[in-house]
Scaffold this motif. Sequence first.
Motif, PDB file in Angstrom:
ATOM      1  N   SER A 109      24.495 -19.451  49.251  1.00 35.39           N
ATOM      2  CA  SER A 109      23.393 -19.407  48.288  1.00 35.39           C
ATOM      3  C   SER A 109      22.409 -20.550  48.529  1.00 35.39           C
ATOM      4  O   SER A 109      21.184 -20.352  48.478  1.00 35.39           O
ATOM      5  CB  SER A 109      23.952 -19.461  46.871  1.00 35.39           C
ATOM      6  OG  SER A 109      22.942 -19.289  45.931  1.00 35.39           O
TER       7      SER A 109
ATOM      8  N   VAL B 124      36.082 -19.289  47.236  1.00 34.72           N
ATOM      9  CA  VAL B 124      34.934 -18.395  47.044  1.00 34.72           C
ATOM     10  C   VAL B 124      33.710 -19.171  46.599  1.00 34.72           C
ATOM     11  O   VAL B 124      32.600 -18.937  47.088  1.00 34.72           O
ATOM     12  CB  VAL B 124      35.279 -17.263  46.044  1.00 34.72           C
ATOM     13  CG1 VAL B 124      34.050 -16.462  45.673  1.00 34.72           C
ATOM     14  CG2 VAL B 124      36.359 -16.350  46.615  1.00 34.72           C
TER      15      VAL B 124
ATOM     16  N   SER C  45      30.445 -19.051  48.873  1.00 32.87           N
ATOM     17  CA  SER C  45      29.267 -18.387  48.292  1.00 32.87           C
ATOM     18  C   SER C  45      28.215 -19.408  47.865  1.00 32.87           C
ATOM     19  O   SER C  45      27.014 -19.151  47.974  1.00 32.87           O
ATOM     20  CB  SER C  45      29.658 -17.486  47.122  1.00 32.87           C
ATOM     21  OG  SER C  45      30.130 -18.248  46.038  1.00 32.87           O
TER      22      SER C  45
ATOM     23  N   SER D 159      28.164  -5.424  53.175  1.00 31.27           N
ATOM     24  CA  SER D 159      29.027  -6.543  52.775  1.00 31.27           C
ATOM     25  C   SER D 159      29.999  -6.124  51.674  1.00 31.27           C
ATOM     26  O   SER D 159      31.150  -6.553  51.669  1.00 31.27           O
ATOM     27  CB  SER D 159      28.191  -7.748  52.345  1.00 31.27           C
ATOM     28  OG  SER D 159      27.422  -7.459  51.209  1.00 31.27           O
TER      29      SER D 159
ATOM     30  N   TRP E  92      22.265 -13.503  50.642  1.00 27.15           N
ATOM     31  CA  TRP E  92      22.604 -13.328  49.226  1.00 27.15           C
ATOM     32  C   TRP E  92      23.499 -12.114  49.001  1.00 27.15           C
ATOM     33  O   TRP E  92      24.294 -12.099  48.065  1.00 27.15           O
ATOM     34  CB  TRP E  92      21.333 -13.254  48.390  1.00 27.15           C
ATOM     35  CG  TRP E  92      20.681 -14.605  48.207  1.00 27.15           C
ATOM     36  CD1 TRP E  92      21.181 -15.819  48.571  1.00 27.15           C
ATOM     37  CD2 TRP E  92      19.414 -14.871  47.629  1.00 27.15           C
ATOM     38  NE1 TRP E  92      20.300 -16.827  48.257  1.00 27.15           N
ATOM     39  CE2 TRP E  92      19.203 -16.269  47.672  1.00 27.15           C
ATOM     40  CE3 TRP E  92      18.427 -14.071  47.086  1.00 27.15           C
ATOM     41  CZ2 TRP E  92      18.061 -16.873  47.178  1.00 27.15           C
ATOM     42  CZ3 TRP E  92      17.279 -14.682  46.597  1.00 27.15           C
ATOM     43  CH2 TRP E  92      17.099 -16.066  46.639  1.00 27.15           C
TER      44      TRP E  92
ATOM     45  N   GLY F 274      26.996 -13.358  49.623  1.00 25.92           N
ATOM     46  CA  GLY F 274      27.409 -14.184  48.484  1.00 25.92           C
ATOM     47  C   GLY F 274      27.756 -13.344  47.259  1.00 25.92           C
ATOM     48  O   GLY F 274      28.739 -13.618  46.561  1.00 25.92           O
TER      49      GLY F 274
ATOM     50  N   LEU G 227      31.141 -11.757  47.722  1.00 24.21           N
ATOM     51  CA  LEU G 227      32.211 -12.749  47.596  1.00 24.21           C
ATOM     52  C   LEU G 227      32.458 -13.132  46.134  1.00 24.21           C
ATOM     53  O   LEU G 227      33.604 -13.287  45.707  1.00 24.21           O
ATOM     54  CB  LEU G 227      31.867 -14.000  48.408  1.00 24.21           C
ATOM     55  CG  LEU G 227      31.959 -13.855  49.920  1.00 24.21           C
ATOM     56  CD1 LEU G 227      31.436 -15.110  50.608  1.00 24.21           C
ATOM     57  CD2 LEU G 227      33.382 -13.565  50.353  1.00 24.21           C
ATOM     58  N   ILE G 228      31.394 -13.255  45.362  1.00 28.00           N
ATOM     59  CA  ILE G 228      31.532 -13.633  43.963  1.00 28.00           C
ATOM     60  C   ILE G 228      32.301 -12.564  43.190  1.00 28.00           C
ATOM     61  O   ILE G 228      33.080 -12.871  42.277  1.00 28.00           O
ATOM     62  CB  ILE G 228      30.161 -13.928  43.329  1.00 28.00           C
ATOM     63  CG1 ILE G 228      29.651 -15.266  43.851  1.00 28.00           C
ATOM     64  CG2 ILE G 228      30.233 -13.944  41.815  1.00 28.00           C
ATOM     65  CD1 ILE G 228      28.267 -15.626  43.443  1.00 28.00           C
TER      66      ILE G 228
END
Length: 173
Positions: A71, A63, A67, A104, A162, A165, A168-169
């Motif tokens: 980013s 991840v 990400s 997303s 973003w 990302g 995913l975070i």
Amino acid sequence: MWFLFAVISAICQASYQALAKRYQLKNNYIILASTSYSICAIILLIAAFIKGIPVLGPNFWKVVMVSGSLSALGAIFFYKSLRLTDLSLASPMLAFTPVFLILSGYLVLGEKPTLLGLFGILSVVLGIFFINSPKASKFFHAIHSIRNDKGILLMLLVAFIWSIGAALIKLLF
């Protein structure tokens, strides 16, 4: 307390974007992106050594790599966008991040926004359309303005990148 943090965050973000716009004229946008991310990495490493490194989950490195790459790519496009268009036109496009996060977030996490959340996002989007139109009463003129400005389109791409990302975070938590 949250109101104070929101105001401080807004002031810091506005200052960052204004400084980014100023310095990107003199410097390569890849160097600026690298510098800003390196400074953040140093601060986070210091914090990790002070507080201790937390237990890392099994997907942590995957991840972080995906990400982090997204980013960094978004940061490069961010600086390039500021080079191509006015800050006052490009910066509001980042408010599209929650719009893209609906998709997303659903695809990555299965999240669905509430009706009130959708209303809030729609309000922001409509406001952005009218900011980008000198003739605020002409909705299609706003769309045309956004479509024809490469800097604005790049900033929309940043918002999209973003949002992926951010989703995913959230897998890490």
